[in-house]
Motif scaffolding. Structure first.
Motif, PDB file in Angstrom:
ATOM      1  N   UNK A 125       0.824  -1.221   0.000  1.00 36.53           N
ATOM      2  CA  UNK A 125       0.000   0.000   0.000  1.00 36.53           C
ATOM      3  C   UNK A 125       0.857   1.270   0.000  1.00 36.53           C
ATOM      4  N   UNK A 126       0.333   2.302  -0.622  1.00 33.62           N
ATOM      5  CA  UNK A 126       1.042   3.581  -0.736  1.00 33.62           C
ATOM      6  C   UNK A 126       1.488   4.099   0.626  1.00 33.62           C
ATOM      7  N   UNK A 127       2.644   4.751   0.662  1.00 29.03           N
ATOM      8  CA  UNK A 127       3.115   5.440   1.866  1.00 29.03           C
ATOM      9  C   UNK A 127       3.319   6.908   1.511  1.00 29.03           C
ATOM     10  N   UNK A 128       3.339   7.794   2.513  1.00 30.36           N
ATOM     11  CA  UNK A 128       3.312   9.240   2.215  1.00 30.36           C
ATOM     12  C   UNK A 128       4.429   9.719   1.277  1.00 30.36           C
ATOM     13  N   UNK A 129       5.636   9.240   1.451  1.00 32.26           N
ATOM     14  CA  UNK A 129       6.724   9.766   0.615  1.00 32.26           C
ATOM     15  C   UNK A 129       6.511   9.402  -0.856  1.00 32.26           C
ATOM     16  N   UNK A 130       5.930   8.241  -1.096  1.00 35.41           N
ATOM     17  CA  UNK A 130       5.671   7.853  -2.484  1.00 35.41           C
ATOM     18  C   UNK A 130       4.524   8.674  -3.072  1.00 35.41           C
ATOM     19  N   UNK A 131       3.518   8.940  -2.247  1.00 36.03           N
ATOM     20  CA  UNK A 131       2.430   9.793  -2.730  1.00 36.03           C
ATOM     21  C   UNK A 131       2.909  11.215  -3.004  1.00 36.03           C
ATOM     22  N   UNK A 132       3.854  11.685  -2.182  1.00 41.19           N
ATOM     23  CA  UNK A 132       4.411  13.023  -2.413  1.00 41.19           C
ATOM     24  C   UNK A 132       5.073  13.104  -3.791  1.00 41.19           C
ATOM     25  N   UNK A 133       5.866  12.096  -4.130  1.00 43.68           N
ATOM     26  CA  UNK A 133       6.538  12.092  -5.432  1.00 43.68           C
ATOM     27  C   UNK A 133       5.503  11.947  -6.548  1.00 43.68           C
ATOM     28  N   UNK A 134       4.578  11.018  -6.327  1.00 42.51           N
ATOM     29  CA  UNK A 134       3.554  10.762  -7.344  1.00 42.51           C
ATOM     30  C   UNK A 134       2.734  12.015  -7.639  1.00 42.51           C
ATOM     31  N   UNK A 135       2.370  12.740  -6.567  1.00 45.27           N
ATOM     32  CA  UNK A 135       1.566  13.947  -6.770  1.00 45.27           C
ATOM     33  C   UNK A 135       2.354  15.032  -7.501  1.00 45.27           C
ATOM     34  N   UNK A 136       3.661  15.102  -7.222  1.00 51.15           N
ATOM     35  CA  UNK A 136       4.473  16.090  -7.942  1.00 51.15           C
ATOM     36  C   UNK A 136       4.546  15.770  -9.428  1.00 51.15           C
ATOM     37  N   UNK A 137       4.712  14.484  -9.728  1.00 56.95           N
ATOM     38  CA  UNK A 137       4.764  14.096 -11.143  1.00 56.95           C
ATOM     39  C   UNK A 137       3.432  14.423 -11.815  1.00 56.95           C
ATOM     40  N   UNK A 138       2.352  14.108 -11.135  1.00 53.85           N
ATOM     41  CA  UNK A 138       1.032  14.371 -11.718  1.00 53.85           C
ATOM     42  C   UNK A 138       0.803  15.865 -11.927  1.00 53.85           C
ATOM     43  N   UNK A 139       1.177  16.678 -10.929  1.00 56.08           N
ATOM     44  CA  UNK A 139       0.934  18.116 -11.076  1.00 56.08           C
ATOM     45  C   UNK A 139       1.804  18.707 -12.174  1.00 56.08           C
ATOM     46  N   UNK A 140       2.948  18.111 -12.435  1.00 55.86           N
ATOM     47  CA  UNK A 140       3.843  18.629 -13.468  1.00 55.86           C
ATOM     48  C   UNK A 140       3.517  18.113 -14.859  1.00 55.86           C
ATOM     49  N   UNK A 141       2.910  16.937 -14.948  1.00 61.78           N
ATOM     50  CA  UNK A 141       2.728  16.315 -16.259  1.00 61.78           C
ATOM     51  C   UNK A 141       1.263  16.161 -16.642  1.00 61.78           C
ATOM     52  N   UNK A 142       0.373  16.199 -15.661  1.00 59.05           N
ATOM     53  CA  UNK A 142      -1.028  15.964 -15.946  1.00 59.05           C
ATOM     54  C   UNK A 142      -1.401  14.492 -16.033  1.00 59.05           C
ATOM     55  N   UNK A 143      -0.416  13.622 -15.851  1.00 57.86           N
ATOM     56  CA  UNK A 143      -0.701  12.190 -15.925  1.00 57.86           C
ATOM     57  C   UNK A 143      -0.854  11.604 -14.528  1.00 57.86           C
ATOM     58  N   UNK A 144      -1.795  10.665 -14.409  1.00 58.44           N
ATOM     59  CA  UNK A 144      -1.996   9.990 -13.126  1.00 58.44           C
ATOM     60  C   UNK A 144      -1.418   8.578 -13.182  1.00 58.44           C
ATOM     61  N   UNK A 145      -1.085   8.052 -12.008  1.00 59.27           N
ATOM     62  CA  UNK A 145      -0.445   6.753 -11.907  1.00 59.27           C
ATOM     63  C   UNK A 145      -1.036   5.978 -10.730  1.00 59.27           C
TER      64      UNK A 145
END
Length: 254
Positions: A125-145
DNA sequence: AGGTAGGCAAGCAC
DNA sequence: GGTGCTTGCCTACC
């Protein structure tokens, strides 16, 4: 604290001219005449992304995190990511068991699975540090993962051989976001038709350096035509942690 | 010595 | 049912 001396060693990314890719149309990310685009020093007019293009290859590269933030994230990753152990650290190919020359783990939404050389992994299951990176990628690229594969290369001996990512369980045409922390490592693309003795073309390999805090977006159809690898680099002494965010289909097609 | 490339290993999917 | 594809190790060769 143990990381600071390592991460301060920016020399890891400096390349001799003779080592550079000779591919004429390929930008040279993560290096160059002192104009590396670090987020904390955005000169106006400098391209936000560096585009890497070749026949059937389409990637975008940029630094996603400044050094201080990347240092902090790496420290959290080293403390909090729990890698697979035991049987899951081996691959069974061609009838032989191999211990993989790196550490690996998957995190993601529940009920998704990822198959790697015949072994199906369930995500943690997701942990906060991974969600932090994931959200940054999404906000920068518009893509979700909804899934991430984490590979940890303890030093330059650790590596991964040439491969393509398994397309069957990826959402068709969805990009893969590769985020790197720690030691800068060479990353090599080779066109599928230029491999082996019976190669049908002589497209040269494309070499990139993936720096601390960087993001490489591998877009369609890169993964169709190009293999990629992280070759050994014996002079690299520091660890690198790489996260490849993917969008998997909810129901695995078998 | 390090980097690169080719050959090799068995079995599964289509 | 033949064909294509698979990852990492080893070796040879710069």
């Amino acid at each position: 604290a143990a990381h600071s001396s390592v991460l301060g060693a920016r020399g890891f990314c400096k390349r001799r001219r003779s080592e550079r890719s000779s591919h004429p149309s390929t930008p040279k990310p993560a290096r160059g005449s002192g104009k590396r685009p670090r987020p904390e020093e955005h000169p106006p007019g400098q391209p936000r992304w560096q585009e890497i293009r070749a026949e059937g290859l389409s990637c975008d590269y940029r630094l996603l995190f400044g050094k201080a933030e990347a240092d902090e994230i790496l420290q959290q990753l080293e403390e909090q990511v729990e890698y697979f152990e035991g049987e899951m650290t081996k691959v069974h190919v061609f009838g032989k068991w191999h211990h993989i020359p790196r550490k690996q783990v998957t995190y993601g939404d529940p009920d998704l699975t990822y198959t790697y050389s015949g072994v199906t992994f369930s995500p943690k299951p997701w942990i906060p540090v991974l969600n932090r990176i994931r959200e940054r990628v999404t906000s920068d690229t518009g893509h979700t993962f909804n899934f991430v594969v984490i590979n940890r290369y303890k030093d330059g001996e650790d590596h991964i051989g040439e491969h393509r990512d398994d397309e069957r369980e990826l959402v068709p045409r969805s990009p893969i976001a590769s985020v790197s922390f720690g030691a800068c490592r060479d990353f090599v693309f080779r066109h599928c038709a230029s491999r082996g003795k019976n190669a049908t073309c002589r497209i040269k390999p494309i070499k990139l350096q993936l720096a601390h805090g960087s993001l490489l977006m591998m877009k369609y159809p890169t993964n169709v035509y190009w293999y990629h690898s992280l070759p050994p680099r014996k002079r690299v002494l520091a660890p690198r942690v790489n996260l490849t965010f993917r969008k998997l289909m909810a129901i695995a097609k078998k």
